[in-house]
Design a protein around this motif. Structure first.
Motif, PDB file in Angstrom:
ATOM      1  N   THR A 114      45.491 -23.979  -3.812  1.00 12.33           N
ATOM      2  CA  THR A 114      46.529 -24.756  -2.893  1.00 12.33           C
ATOM      3  C   THR A 114      47.668 -24.311  -3.215  1.00 12.33           C
ATOM      4  O   THR A 114      48.449 -24.165  -2.178  1.00 12.33           O
ATOM      5  CB  THR A 114      45.907 -26.104  -3.104  1.00 12.33           C
ATOM      6  OG1 THR A 114      44.476 -26.460  -2.846  1.00 12.33           O
ATOM      7  CG2 THR A 114      46.755 -26.866  -1.811  1.00 12.33           C
ATOM      8  N   GLU A 115      48.164 -24.544  -4.452  1.00 19.93           N
ATOM      9  CA  GLU A 115      49.569 -24.194  -4.833  1.00 19.93           C
ATOM     10  C   GLU A 115      50.251 -22.966  -4.416  1.00 19.93           C
ATOM     11  O   GLU A 115      51.124 -22.582  -3.797  1.00 19.93           O
ATOM     12  CB  GLU A 115      50.012 -24.669  -6.119  1.00 19.93           C
ATOM     13  CG  GLU A 115      50.092 -25.979  -6.371  1.00 19.93           C
ATOM     14  CD  GLU A 115      51.197 -26.812  -5.620  1.00 19.93           C
ATOM     15  OE1 GLU A 115      52.303 -26.285  -5.870  1.00 19.93           O
ATOM     16  OE2 GLU A 115      50.897 -27.716  -5.047  1.00 19.93           O
ATOM     17  N   ASN A 116      49.283 -22.017  -5.116  1.00 14.62           N
ATOM     18  CA  ASN A 116      49.525 -20.384  -4.536  1.00 14.62           C
ATOM     19  C   ASN A 116      49.644 -20.185  -3.091  1.00 14.62           C
ATOM     20  O   ASN A 116      50.303 -19.411  -2.684  1.00 14.62           O
ATOM     21  CB  ASN A 116      48.664 -19.428  -5.495  1.00 14.62           C
ATOM     22  CG  ASN A 116      48.856 -19.628  -6.808  1.00 14.62           C
ATOM     23  OD1 ASN A 116      50.002 -19.652  -7.333  1.00 14.62           O
ATOM     24  ND2 ASN A 116      47.966 -19.777  -7.758  1.00 14.62           N
ATOM     25  N   LYS A 132      50.525 -22.125  -0.862  1.00 14.97           N
ATOM     26  CA  LYS A 132      52.139 -22.433  -0.255  1.00 14.97           C
ATOM     27  C   LYS A 132      53.095 -21.587  -0.558  1.00 14.97           C
ATOM     28  O   LYS A 132      54.248 -21.508   0.149  1.00 14.97           O
ATOM     29  CB  LYS A 132      52.434 -23.698  -0.863  1.00 14.97           C
ATOM     30  CG  LYS A 132      51.381 -24.866  -0.688  1.00 14.97           C
ATOM     31  CD  LYS A 132      51.972 -26.131  -1.443  1.00 14.97           C
ATOM     32  CE  LYS A 132      50.830 -27.115  -1.144  1.00 14.97           C
ATOM     33  NZ  LYS A 132      50.886 -28.474  -1.835  1.00 14.97           N
ATOM     34  N   ASN A 133      53.124 -20.632  -1.267  1.00 12.47           N
ATOM     35  CA  ASN A 133      54.078 -19.363  -1.513  1.00 12.47           C
ATOM     36  C   ASN A 133      54.121 -18.364  -0.603  1.00 12.47           C
ATOM     37  O   ASN A 133      53.133 -17.663  -0.634  1.00 12.47           O
ATOM     38  CB  ASN A 133      53.929 -19.076  -3.001  1.00 12.47           C
ATOM     39  CG  ASN A 133      55.277 -18.140  -3.366  1.00 12.47           C
ATOM     40  OD1 ASN A 133      55.954 -17.628  -2.290  1.00 12.47           O
ATOM     41  ND2 ASN A 133      55.421 -17.863  -4.466  1.00 12.47           N
TER      42      ASN A 133
END
Length: 133
Positions: free
Chosen positions: A91-93, A95-96
């Motif tokens: 999920t964090e990756n 966003k990039n």
């Protein structure tokens, strides 16, 4: 498209990389040994990544710095019915906007993949592999 050698799969990955602009999410679909990691090796070479690309089967994910910024992140969810904390990592990756994310065995995380993610199906044939975009 028919691919009948490891080198042809690497070349396909290199050519594909030249057509991709981050952010990109690719789901690779195919049986064990179909050539998914070989395709990722070709992508990496096409993006200018010099370090060796290996399967993340046991580590779940591997990240490689893209020369243009961001990362090529290769996930393999084969052993995970429940992605657990790796779901947070993905999920964090996602966003990039500089990342290229490639996912093998993505069934357990399908609900968070962007609707516009690309799917590449690799199937065995009598003479090699059939790759469908």
């Amino acid at each position: 498209m028919e691919i009948n050698s490891e080198q042809a799969m690497l070349n396909f990955g290199q050519d594909l990389a030249k057509k991709l602009t981050p952010p990109v999410v690719i789901e690779l679909i195919g049986d064990v040994g179909a050539g998914k990691t070989t395709l990722v090796r070709g992508l990496a070479k096409g993006f200018g990544i010099k370090e060796p690309i290996t399967s993340p089967s046991f580590t779940i994910s591997k990240s490689y710095v893209l020369p243009s910024g961001g990362y090529l992140i290769h996930y393999d969810f084969y052993r995970l019915d429940d992605p657990g904390i790796m779901l947070d990592d993905l999920t964090e990756n996602l966003k990039n906007p500089q990342n290229i994310i490639v996912i093998e065995w993505g069934k357990s995380i399908a609900k968070i993949l962007p609707q516009n993610h690309q799917k590449i199906q690799i199937d065995y044939t009598d003479t090699g592999r059939k790759v469908t975009l």
